[in-house]
Scaffold this motif. Structure first.
Motif, PDB file in Angstrom:
ATOM      1  N   ASP A  53      23.774  10.595   2.456  1.00  0.00           N
ATOM      2  CA  ASP A  53      22.631  10.294   1.604  1.00  0.00           C
ATOM      3  C   ASP A  53      21.563   9.568   2.418  1.00  0.00           C
ATOM      4  O   ASP A  53      21.738   9.283   3.614  1.00  0.00           O
ATOM      5  CB  ASP A  53      23.057   9.467   0.392  1.00  0.00           C
ATOM      6  CG  ASP A  53      23.700   8.133   0.763  1.00  0.00           C
ATOM      7  OD1 ASP A  53      23.560   7.684   1.919  1.00  0.00           O
ATOM      8  OD2 ASP A  53      24.368   7.539  -0.120  1.00  0.00           O
ATOM      9  N   ALA A  54      20.430   9.258   1.767  1.00  0.00           N
ATOM     10  CA  ALA A  54      19.299   8.664   2.477  1.00  0.00           C
ATOM     11  C   ALA A  54      19.645   7.294   3.062  1.00  0.00           C
ATOM     12  O   ALA A  54      19.176   6.943   4.153  1.00  0.00           O
ATOM     13  CB  ALA A  54      18.107   8.555   1.536  1.00  0.00           C
ATOM     14  N   GLU A  55      20.466   6.526   2.367  1.00  0.00           N
ATOM     15  CA  GLU A  55      20.852   5.210   2.885  1.00  0.00           C
ATOM     16  C   GLU A  55      21.631   5.340   4.183  1.00  0.00           C
ATOM     17  O   GLU A  55      21.403   4.601   5.150  1.00  0.00           O
ATOM     18  CB  GLU A  55      21.669   4.448   1.840  1.00  0.00           C
ATOM     19  CG  GLU A  55      22.078   3.055   2.296  1.00  0.00           C
ATOM     20  CD  GLU A  55      22.865   2.299   1.234  1.00  0.00           C
ATOM     21  OE1 GLU A  55      23.353   1.197   1.548  1.00  0.00           O
ATOM     22  OE2 GLU A  55      22.985   2.809   0.091  1.00  0.00           O
ATOM     23  N   GLU A  56      22.556   6.293   4.222  1.00  0.00           N
ATOM     24  CA  GLU A  56      23.344   6.497   5.436  1.00  0.00           C
ATOM     25  C   GLU A  56      22.462   7.047   6.562  1.00  0.00           C
ATOM     26  O   GLU A  56      22.651   6.701   7.736  1.00  0.00           O
ATOM     27  CB  GLU A  56      24.509   7.449   5.155  1.00  0.00           C
ATOM     28  CG  GLU A  56      25.387   7.779   6.358  1.00  0.00           C
ATOM     29  CD  GLU A  56      26.134   6.576   6.924  1.00  0.00           C
ATOM     30  OE1 GLU A  56      26.787   6.747   7.978  1.00  0.00           O
ATOM     31  OE2 GLU A  56      26.083   5.475   6.339  1.00  0.00           O
ATOM     32  N   VAL A  57      21.496   7.891   6.225  1.00  0.00           N
ATOM     33  CA  VAL A  57      20.564   8.391   7.234  1.00  0.00           C
ATOM     34  C   VAL A  57      19.809   7.226   7.867  1.00  0.00           C
ATOM     35  O   VAL A  57      19.660   7.156   9.092  1.00  0.00           O
ATOM     36  CB  VAL A  57      19.580   9.408   6.618  1.00  0.00           C
ATOM     37  CG1 VAL A  57      18.399   9.661   7.554  1.00  0.00           C
ATOM     38  CG2 VAL A  57      20.294  10.726   6.320  1.00  0.00           C
ATOM     39  N   ARG A  58      19.333   6.293   7.061  1.00  0.00           N
ATOM     40  CA  ARG A  58      18.618   5.127   7.598  1.00  0.00           C
ATOM     41  C   ARG A  58      19.520   4.317   8.529  1.00  0.00           C
ATOM     42  O   ARG A  58      19.074   3.848   9.589  1.00  0.00           O
ATOM     43  CB  ARG A  58      18.102   4.243   6.464  1.00  0.00           C
ATOM     44  CG  ARG A  58      16.922   4.844   5.692  1.00  0.00           C
ATOM     45  CD  ARG A  58      16.260   3.815   4.789  1.00  0.00           C
ATOM     46  NE  ARG A  58      17.158   3.367   3.726  1.00  0.00           N
ATOM     47  CZ  ARG A  58      17.255   3.959   2.546  1.00  0.00           C
ATOM     48  NH1 ARG A  58      16.533   5.037   2.276  1.00  0.00           N
ATOM     49  NH2 ARG A  58      18.072   3.472   1.616  1.00  0.00           N
ATOM     50  N   ARG A  59      20.784   4.154   8.149  1.00  0.00           N
ATOM     51  CA  ARG A  59      21.708   3.402   9.006  1.00  0.00           C
ATOM     52  C   ARG A  59      21.937   4.113  10.328  1.00  0.00           C
ATOM     53  O   ARG A  59      21.950   3.480  11.400  1.00  0.00           O
ATOM     54  CB  ARG A  59      23.044   3.209   8.287  1.00  0.00           C
ATOM     55  CG  ARG A  59      24.013   2.300   9.053  1.00  0.00           C
ATOM     56  CD  ARG A  59      25.415   2.364   8.496  1.00  0.00           C
ATOM     57  NE  ARG A  59      26.054   3.648   8.776  1.00  0.00           N
ATOM     58  CZ  ARG A  59      26.626   3.949   9.953  1.00  0.00           C
ATOM     59  NH1 ARG A  59      26.607   3.071  10.955  1.00  0.00           N
ATOM     60  NH2 ARG A  59      27.196   5.124  10.130  1.00  0.00           N
ATOM     61  N   LEU A  60      22.107   5.436  10.281  1.00  0.00           N
ATOM     62  CA  LEU A  60      22.345   6.198  11.506  1.00  0.00           C
ATOM     63  C   LEU A  60      21.145   6.118  12.447  1.00  0.00           C
ATOM     64  O   LEU A  60      21.303   5.972  13.665  1.00  0.00           O
ATOM     65  CB  LEU A  60      22.653   7.655  11.171  1.00  0.00           C
ATOM     66  CG  LEU A  60      24.028   7.921  10.553  1.00  0.00           C
ATOM     67  CD1 LEU A  60      24.107   9.357  10.045  1.00  0.00           C
ATOM     68  CD2 LEU A  60      25.150   7.654  11.559  1.00  0.00           C
ATOM     69  N   VAL A  61      19.934   6.216  11.882  1.00  0.00           N
ATOM     70  CA  VAL A  61      18.740   6.130  12.721  1.00  0.00           C
ATOM     71  C   VAL A  61      18.649   4.759  13.378  1.00  0.00           C
ATOM     72  O   VAL A  61      18.428   4.644  14.594  1.00  0.00           O
ATOM     73  CB  VAL A  61      17.474   6.422  11.895  1.00  0.00           C
ATOM     74  CG1 VAL A  61      16.214   6.097  12.703  1.00  0.00           C
ATOM     75  CG2 VAL A  61      17.442   7.888  11.464  1.00  0.00           C
ATOM     76  N   ALA A  62      18.853   3.705  12.601  1.00  0.00           N
ATOM     77  CA  ALA A  62      18.744   2.348  13.143  1.00  0.00           C
ATOM     78  C   ALA A  62      19.792   2.091  14.215  1.00  0.00           C
ATOM     79  O   ALA A  62      19.480   1.561  15.297  1.00  0.00           O
ATOM     80  CB  ALA A  62      18.879   1.333  12.006  1.00  0.00           C
ATOM     81  N   GLY A  89      15.613  11.885   3.615  1.00  0.00           N
ATOM     82  CA  GLY A  89      14.942  10.691   4.102  1.00  0.00           C
ATOM     83  C   GLY A  89      14.866  10.567   5.609  1.00  0.00           C
ATOM     84  O   GLY A  89      14.451   9.511   6.114  1.00  0.00           O
ATOM     85  N   LEU A  90      15.206  11.618   6.356  1.00  0.00           N
ATOM     86  CA  LEU A  90      15.243  11.489   7.812  1.00  0.00           C
ATOM     87  C   LEU A  90      13.847  11.272   8.389  1.00  0.00           C
ATOM     88  O   LEU A  90      13.661  10.407   9.251  1.00  0.00           O
ATOM     89  CB  LEU A  90      15.890  12.722   8.444  1.00  0.00           C
ATOM     90  CG  LEU A  90      15.989  12.721   9.972  1.00  0.00           C
ATOM     91  CD1 LEU A  90      16.763  11.511  10.469  1.00  0.00           C
ATOM     92  CD2 LEU A  90      16.627  14.012  10.476  1.00  0.00           C
ATOM     93  N   HIS A  91      12.874  12.035   7.924  1.00  0.00           N
ATOM     94  CA  HIS A  91      11.514  11.854   8.442  1.00  0.00           C
ATOM     95  C   HIS A  91      11.046  10.416   8.236  1.00  0.00           C
ATOM     96  O   HIS A  91      10.539   9.767   9.174  1.00  0.00           O
ATOM     97  CB  HIS A  91      10.547  12.827   7.745  1.00  0.00           C
ATOM     98  CG  HIS A  91       9.102  12.532   7.991  1.00  0.00           C
ATOM     99  ND1 HIS A  91       8.457  12.901   9.154  1.00  0.00           N
ATOM    100  CD2 HIS A  91       8.189  11.870   7.223  1.00  0.00           C
ATOM    101  CE1 HIS A  91       7.200  12.479   9.087  1.00  0.00           C
ATOM    102  NE2 HIS A  91       7.016  11.865   7.933  1.00  0.00           N
ATOM    103  N   GLU A  92      11.217   9.908   7.042  1.00  0.00           N
ATOM    104  CA  GLU A  92      10.764   8.559   6.732  1.00  0.00           C
ATOM    105  C   GLU A  92      11.490   7.513   7.579  1.00  0.00           C
ATOM    106  O   GLU A  92      10.872   6.546   8.059  1.00  0.00           O
ATOM    107  CB  GLU A  92      10.958   8.262   5.243  1.00  0.00           C
ATOM    108  CG  GLU A  92      10.070   9.066   4.319  1.00  0.00           C
ATOM    109  CD  GLU A  92      10.549  10.498   4.099  1.00  0.00           C
ATOM    110  OE1 GLU A  92       9.809  11.275   3.461  1.00  0.00           O
ATOM    111  OE2 GLU A  92      11.668  10.838   4.572  1.00  0.00           O
ATOM    112  N   ALA A  93      12.796   7.702   7.772  1.00  0.00           N
ATOM    113  CA  ALA A  93      13.568   6.739   8.562  1.00  0.00           C
ATOM    114  C   ALA A  93      13.134   6.757  10.028  1.00  0.00           C
ATOM    115  O   ALA A  93      13.015   5.703  10.663  1.00  0.00           O
ATOM    116  CB  ALA A  93      15.060   7.051   8.448  1.00  0.00           C
TER     117      ALA A  93
END
Length: 261
Positions: A53-62, A89-93
């Motif tokens: 999900d988008a939350e996990e995508v943000r964590r992976l990017v960070a 949410g990958l683009h936004e992250a």
């Protein structure tokens, strides 16, 4: 093979270690492959993100960015995205963490044989495969010029290192009166049906004259002689129509996101 079958072959055969044959190191972070290359360059890729999900995508990017930038020698990172991936949410992250989206390119896949055609060259233009250091540096400088980038010795050094590995990569150029006007790489993918048609660049004054098609045909003939049957390429709008006419099909898109220290 229909488009769905070609896309499956692309995902299954190419989104593996085959994607980064010259990596200095590869670290896993969940579904991500965090790669370092010579020339102080990082790279992030993956087969898929596993339905996150988008939350996990943000964590992976960070976390992915943090791990790569912990190496002070890395000055730039490319995060390679594909249009058919589920990546909420990958683009936004990526943008939130300082990545800048580059030009979206077409993922082209199809039979290699369609590329191996006879193409007349303009008078005075010849094709050849290059391996000598002076030729490789001249080729790399021409590609930088064609893409509107500063000439980078690091890119030439990386190509020379690849040649030293003797992993099947071939460098081809078109030249006239000793000046390289077009160039590209051929990258056979071991253990697969594919070769990559990469790095195609032609100086603006020489575009639209069949040189890129002829250079691609030369690479295709070399690959067919080695037993490969499929080609893939990330193509700009300059090269996409040429590859489509040869039977390759657009099965997805890819957009690089660039981070610089």
């Amino acid at each position: 093979m229909d488009d769905a079958a070609l896309l499956r072959a692309y995902d299954e055969q190419l989104r593996t270690d085959a994607e980064t044959p010259s990596a200095v190191s590869v670290e896993r972070l969940g579904p991500l492959r965090l790669v370092t290359f010579r020339g102080r360059r990082g790279f992030v890729t993956y087969r898929d993100l596993g339905g996150v999900d988008a939350e996990e995508v943000r964590r992976l990017v960070a976390e992915g960015l943090a791990r790569l930038t912990a190496d002070p020698d890395i000055t730039r990172i490319e995060w390679k995205t594909r249009g058919h991936d589920h990546a909420p949410g990958l683009h936004e992250a990526l943008v939130a963490h300082g990545f800048v989206a580059g030009e979206t390119e077409s993922v082209m896949v199809g039979p290699l044989a369609g590329l191996a055609v006879d193409v007349p060259l303009p008078d005075g233009v010849t094709l050849r495969r290059v391996t000598a250091e002076a030729d490789v540096r001249a080729m790399s400088a021409m590609q930088d010029e064609a893409f509107g980038e500063p000439v980078s010795e690091r890119e030439a050094d990386a190509l020379l290192h690849r040649l030293s590995l003797d992993d099947g990569m071939e460098l081809w150029v078109a030249e006239t009166e000793g000046t390289i006007v077009s160039a590209g790489r051929l990258e056979p993918v071991a253990g697969s049906d594919f070769v990559g048609i990469w790095g195609g660049a032609t100086l603006p004054a020489w575009r639209g004259r069949g040189i890129y098609r002829a250079l691609t045909a030369a690479r295709a003939r070399s690959a067919l002689a080695g037993g490969w049957t499929l080609a893939h390429s990330d193509s700009t709008e300059y090269s996409r129509p040429i590859l489509e006419r040869a039977g390759l099909r657009k099965v997805s898109t890819t957009t690089p996101y660039e981070w610089r220290r």
